[in-house]
Design a protein around this motif. Structure first.
Motif, mmCIF file in Angstrom:
data_model
loop_
_atom_site.group_PDB
_atom_site.id
_atom_site.type_symbol
_atom_site.label_atom_id
_atom_site.label_comp_id
_atom_site.label_asym_id
_atom_site.label_seq_id
_atom_site.Cartn_x
_atom_site.Cartn_y
_atom_site.Cartn_z
ATOM 1 N N SER A 606 0.814 -1.217 0.000
ATOM 2 C CA SER A 606 0.000 0.000 0.000
ATOM 3 C C SER A 606 0.849 1.270 0.000
ATOM 4 C CB SER A 606 -0.939 0.004 1.209
ATOM 5 O OG SER A 606 -0.212 -0.165 2.413
ATOM 6 N N PHE A 610 1.723 2.954 -6.919
ATOM 7 C CA PHE A 610 0.509 2.558 -7.637
ATOM 8 C C PHE A 610 -0.681 2.293 -6.694
ATOM 9 C CE2 PHE A 610 3.080 -1.248 -7.024
ATOM 10 C CZ PHE A 610 2.195 -2.114 -6.389
ATOM 11 N N LEU A 611 -0.432 2.318 -5.367
ATOM 12 C CA LEU A 611 -1.526 2.111 -4.410
ATOM 13 C C LEU A 611 -1.611 3.213 -3.359
ATOM 14 C CD1 LEU A 611 -1.791 -1.682 -3.420
ATOM 15 C CD2 LEU A 611 -3.458 -0.272 -4.621
ATOM 16 N N LYS A 612 -0.606 4.058 -3.314
ATOM 17 C CA LYS A 612 -0.500 5.002 -2.206
ATOM 18 C C LYS A 612 -1.722 5.911 -2.085
ATOM 19 C CE LYS A 612 3.252 7.357 0.128
ATOM 20 N NZ LYS A 612 4.657 7.831 -0.002
ATOM 21 N N ASP A 613 -2.292 6.303 -3.187
ATOM 22 C CA ASP A 613 -3.445 7.215 -3.173
ATOM 23 C C ASP A 613 -4.757 6.499 -3.438
ATOM 24 O OD1 ASP A 613 -1.807 9.432 -2.684
ATOM 25 O OD2 ASP A 613 -1.321 9.592 -4.826
ATOM 26 N N ASN A 614 -4.730 5.172 -3.345
ATOM 27 C CA ASN A 614 -5.944 4.404 -3.579
ATOM 28 C C ASN A 614 -6.966 4.690 -2.478
ATOM 29 O OD1 ASN A 614 -7.726 1.859 -3.341
ATOM 30 N ND2 ASN A 614 -6.685 1.592 -5.313
ATOM 31 N N LYS A 615 -8.190 5.015 -2.883
ATOM 32 C CA LYS A 615 -9.205 5.388 -1.905
ATOM 33 C C LYS A 615 -9.847 4.186 -1.219
ATOM 34 C CE LYS A 615 -10.381 9.728 -4.225
ATOM 35 N NZ LYS A 615 -11.470 10.540 -4.846
ATOM 36 N N SER A 616 -9.665 3.013 -1.783
ATOM 37 C CA SER A 616 -10.277 1.820 -1.199
ATOM 38 C C SER A 616 -9.311 1.062 -0.300
ATOM 39 C CB SER A 616 -10.786 0.885 -2.313
ATOM 40 O OG SER A 616 -11.746 1.522 -3.112
ATOM 41 N N ILE A 617 -8.077 0.889 -0.778
ATOM 42 C CA ILE A 617 -7.100 0.103 -0.015
ATOM 43 C C ILE A 617 -6.235 1.046 0.815
ATOM 44 C CG2 ILE A 617 -5.176 -1.515 -0.174
ATOM 45 C CD1 ILE A 617 -6.337 -2.476 -2.821
ATOM 46 N N SER A 618 -6.445 1.043 2.111
ATOM 47 C CA SER A 618 -5.687 1.900 3.008
ATOM 48 C C SER A 618 -4.459 1.205 3.575
ATOM 49 C CB SER A 618 -6.575 2.393 4.154
ATOM 50 O OG SER A 618 -7.320 1.328 4.719
#
Length: 1010
Positions: A606, A610-618
């Motif tokens: 996370s 590619f995931l740091k700003d993902n709104k679903s995966i914290s």
């Protein structure tokens, strides 16, 4: 304009508290969003900050809690309650010889906060841990006041060695956790995999439980008080025959005697049950005068209470704490009780910028009165079931009644009589604590030296009255005293280097050395034949027969050298390497030392771009570990040849003797547990959903096994410890935490825990011959067999009873219609096989928490499936009529008109068919238990502020509200053969030979802070 701007600013004040218990949160950061204006809450949680206008937004943030944003509006006072973050990635976790952020862990470590641990009133930490952590099976086998629970982490990994986890309390290693007041606990960490346990080397094979107790806090002194009062009541019943049924079965049993007597004699009771022979028990119509329900007469509602006072405070340089505790717990059985008094003090001081010193001392005084002793003896729970209903507790003249008043019955005193005149008082005084110094050599390098100690004195006083037939009457009363003096000390010395290499790399290195010494002394004396019960154990010299006088002492030591290296790259890639080199006096001269390494790695996906700003995966992290830990818990001297002193009578005089006792094994070495673990941590929607999943595979090799030797060797102990065999535990663990609803007035969260463990014996002695470890109750109850799990029940298979049409088949085994029918070998001998498992295939725990304004409600349900429990008590109260009372199940015994039954035809016990440990006794022990239900109310902040309080909460709860099970005994979670802490009781779990019933407990509680 500047003047106008200053006038327009608004001063906002308020208080920040914990949403769960309304306690103040000092140090919370409060910032005006989009500006540099900020402040923090003081020691009482109060704050003040200036804002520009009503449209400003305040941000409240605190480590381990969910950040809140609040619009100012027209308010001048804003009180905020923060909720603990469901993941707590910034939460500090205690590990061996240090701490680490939860987000940086590479091992399987679970934290339980003190308030979560003590959500129900229990006497000790082991009971409080039940249902809190995946992979940790806690069995509350005894409900005697003060009794401990069994704790097993990731299955059973040993056969003859200790299988309890290692407990570390405030850095002191190897402490009995049940001697500590659980209300003093601040947090508890369970270390499950090799990456986390290998730092404890030869003592970490069964997992490690680290307990951190409450210490001082900076700021004004805070005082908290907690009180709990509860009533215990009988929640399940074991139906037995009433008076009318008993007389009917008793007479029929003798009438059926002619059928089973090879000589065909006519049998009659030794003395007929009628008015002529027993005028105190039967009326003139030969009807029983009494119909005593021994459950009701024995198991009465019991009142218990506890009180806890905590004081915490300090300043920038020094913090302190003081706690006082009192517990008074009473059991359902009359006179059974447990009392504990505790005092704990801590002090931590920053004497210099480069020197910090501190320590703690914990004093415990406890007294436990046990009235259930000697499995298989005529004790209280057995007498409750076996005592006949036609006798009262006492006759009108005040004398005790019992089975002994009727010729031919097994002459047990009644259970109320036993509880009042046969007991053990276990007195314990313990001092536990440590002192330490931390030297800050540089901003990166610290050195800590710690001296820990655990001193305890135990005195167990036993007395059995001279008025108890078949227990101590023939001896004229029996009194004995067992005294123990136990000591343990340790010194830990280690360097810790924390180096921030650059913006993306961080390194922590640990290097240390440890020395430990354990010892004990024991003295026992026994006297019999007293002139009066008044003296008891207080004056053993009042007894005229001195039957025992023993003493013994022992000690062992451990030297250890350990190191750990952790490496963090950009908060994404985490690595841990650990090693410990242990030397123990318990092992042979050829194998004193051993090395226990481990490695662990984790990838915080996370944190990748590619995931740091993902709104679903914290949060998303995968981790893996592999390593070795050991087990040395077999007692001292097992590698050495031993002799045993004793006495004998020679020429009418006592003569000292020396006997060869144990041959020893100079090559004895550690058990080794090699464990691989893979884990996944997933947080979704700002950690509103958190999932943790683990798979582990642990193989224990070089088992410390008692292998038999020929009796012709001339040793008192016909066995010797060797390193032979191996066993595997593998399984999965799932933990799911969800915050289902969260708004200003209402919050709902749930937790689901699931554990499935598979145990398999891989190798035993040469030839892999079966091992029968005991207990032995009418034959072997357990077998250890390659390819099968530890805890396999071993017995015969009951098919029912022989019908009249099967008389010829029954005759082949010298049996008759109405006798029990079994599977036999082709040669007619008894056929034995594995008939059940004492450990579950899977366990689960479901809990839910609701909060509406100032109200809170929580419940906890435990599920245990795929397990068996052996109702051994059926032997005494289903297969032996005319000796005592029977279970009501004998009303379904075989008769010519009721031949489809598994209960044999009732008959005089002289012709009773041999009892066998079989499938009729080994029942389905799966269950669903309503563990805990609690409703609480916290007074509003505005109200308690007027009372100068920071918190006032009242609550009501109930434990063991319901039990759903097919098991016919009191409770399927039981062990009446070995329920103590500190011994390998893998081969007694779920054996039930007259257990104490588990009560339902109703509680009222109060929590106050100021």
């Amino acid at each position: 304009m500047l003047s106008f701007h200053a006038m327009a600013q608004l001063k906002i004040i308020g208080k920040v508290s914990d949403a769960k218990d309304n306690s103040p949160l000092p140090g919370v950061s409060i910032q005006v969003k989009g500006t540099k204006l900020a402040t923090s809450a003081d020691a009482s949680g109060n704050y003040g900050i200036e804002v520009k206008g009503e449209n400003d937004i305040l941000i409240f943030s605190y480590t381990g809690y969910t950040t809140q944003e609040v619009k100012v509006g027209a308010r001048k006072t804003i009180n905020v309650q923060l909720t603990e973050s469901s993941s707590g990635l910034n939460e500090v976790v205690v590990i061996g010889y240090g701490t680490v952020k939860k987000s940086d862990l590479t091992g399987a470590v679970v934290t339980v906060k003190g308030e979560q641990l003590m959500d129900k009133p229990v006497a000790n930490i082991s009971q409080a841990l039940q249902g809190k952590v995946t992979g940790v099976e806690v069995s509350v086998n005894s409900t005697a006041p003060g009794a401990a629970a069994k704790v097993r982490i990731r299955g059973i990994g040993s056969i003859n060695s200790n299988i309890d986890p290692l407990y570390v309390i405030d850095g002191v290693v190897g402490v009995d956790p049940n001697s500590v007041n659980p209300l003093d606990v601040a947090s508890l960490e369970v270390l499950k995999d090799a990456s986390s346990t290998a730092i404890y080397g030869s003592r970490g094979a069964n997992g490690v439980i680290m307990i951190t107790t409450k210490r001082g806090k900076k700021g004004d002194a805070t005082v908290s008080y907690e009180n709990n009062m509860n009533i215990s009541e009988l929640s399940r019943h074991l139906p037995t025959l009433n008076s009318e049924q008993f007389v009917k079965v008793y007479n029929e049993s003798f009438a059926n005697g002619q059928k089973f007597d090879p000589l065909g004699a006519v049998w009659a009771p030794p003395v007929a049950l009628n008015h002529a022979n027993f005028p105190l028990l039967f009326d003139t119509n030969d009807k029983p005068i009494y119909d005593t329900n021994w459950e009701k007469e024995t198991y009465k509602p019991a009142f218990s209470q506890s009180h806890q006072l905590n004081i915490q405070g300090g300043n920038e340089k020094s913090v302190y704490s003081l706690s006082l505790g009192y517990l008074d717990q009473n059991g359902l059985a009359p006179t059974s009780a447990f009392k504990r008094y505790s005092v704990k003090m801590t002090m931590d001081n920053d004497l210099k910028d480069w020197l910090k010193v501190g320590g703690n001392i914990n004093l415990i005084r406890s007294s436990q009165r046990l009235v259930t002793d000697g499995n298989g003896s005529l004790n209280v729970p057995r007498a409750v079931t076996e005592e006949v209903p036609i006798v009262p507790v006492k006759y009108p003249d005040g004398t005790w009644a019992g089975n002994f008043d009727i010729a031919g019955l097994e002459g047990a005193p009644n259970p109320v009589h036993i509880a009042n005149e046969r007991y053990t008082i276990n007195n314990n005084m313990q001092m536990l604590g440590n002192v330490y110094a931390v030297l800050h050599f540089t901003k990166d390098l610290d050195f800590k030296t710690d001296f820990g100690y655990n001193l305890s004195g135990q005195k167990n006083n036993f007395y059995s009255s001279l008025n108890l037939p078949h227990l101590s009457q023939d001896q004229g009363g029996v009194a004995n005293i067992n005294s123990y003096l136990n000591y343990y000390w340790q010194t830990e010395n280690y360097l810790t280097w924390n180096k921030q290499i650059n913006d993306k790399q961080r390194l922590t290195a640990l290097l240390g050395v440890s020395f430990q010494r354990t010892g004990y002394e024991r003295v026992r004396s026994e006297t019999q034949s007293f002139i009066d019960d008044i003296f008891q154990w207080h004056y053993q010299q009042a007894g005229s027969v001195k039957s025992a006088n023993e003493s013994q002492d022992d000690q062992s030591s451990l030297a250890s050298f350990y190191a750990r290296l952790t490496y963090n790259i950009d908060e994404k890639y985490l690595f841990t390497a650990t090693g410990r080199y242990d030397g123990s006096s318990r092992f042979g001269k050829n194998n004193k030392y051993a090395f226990f390494p481990s490695v662990g790695a984790a990838w915080r996906i996370s944190q990748e771009d590619f995931l740091k700003d993902n709104k679903s995966i914290s949060n998303l992290k995968i981790r893996a570990s592999y390593g070795t830990s050991g087990n040395q818990e077999i007692g001292q001297g097992r590698s050495l040849a031993q002799i045993q002193p004793n006495t004998t009578v020679l020429n009418s005089a006592a003569q000292s003797t020396l006997l060869p006792s144990y041959i020893g094994n100079a090559d004895l070495k550690w058990e080794r547990s090699i464990q691989a673990d893979g884990g996944l941590e997933l947080g979704l929607f700002d950690d509103r959903i958190n999932l943790t999943a683990d798979y582990y595979n642990r193989v224990t090799k070089d088992l410390l096994l008692q292998t038999p030797i020929p009796w012709s060797a001339g040793q008192v102990n016909a066995n010797v410890y060797k390193n032979v065999g191996s066993v595997r535990n593998s399984g999965i663990e799932l933990s799911l935490n969800t915050v289902n609803v969260r708004n200003e007035d209402f919050e709902w969260s749930t937790t689901f825990l699931f554990t499935a463990n598979k145990n398999k014996v891989l190798k035993l002695n040469d030839g892999n011959a079966d091992i029968f470890p005991g207990p032995n109750f009418l034959g072997q109850n357990f077998v250890i067999r390659v390819g099968e799990p530890i805890g396999s029940f071993y017995g015969m298979t009951r098919l029912g009873t022989y019908s009249e049409s099967e008389s010829a088949e029954a005759a082949k085994h010298n049996l008759k219609p109405g006798d029990r029918k079994y599977i036999y070998n082709p040669d007619g001998s008894n056929y034995y096989s594995i008939i059940g498992q004492a450990y579950p295939k899977w366990t689960g725990n479901f809990s839910s928490n609701f909060k509406y304004k100032n109200w809170d409600f929580a419940f906890d349900i435990r599920v245990v499936q795929g397990v068996n429990t052996a109702a051994n008590f059926k032997h005494s109260v289903e297969d032996r009529q005319t000796l005592s009372n029977s279970l009501a199940t004998v009303l379904n015994a075989w008769t010519p008109t009721n031949q489809n039954t598994s209960v044999s035809q009732i008959r005089n016990y002289r012709f009773a068919q041999d009892s066998h440990f079989d499938t009729w006794w080994v029942e389905d022990g799966s269950f669903i238990r309503g563990q805990n239900f609690m409703l609480g109310y916290s007074l509003p902040t505005a109200t308690i502020s007027k009372l100068h309080l920071s918190r006032l909460r009242v609550y009501a709860s109930v434990q063991n509200l319901f039990l759903i099970t097919k098991y016919t005994g009191y409770d399927p979670e039981v062990d009446t053969f070995n329920s103590g802490y500190g011994s390998n009781s893998a081969f007694s779990q779920n054996l039930d030979f007259f257990s104490n019933p588990r009560p339902r407990v109703w509680n009222l509680g109060l929590q106050v802070s100021f």
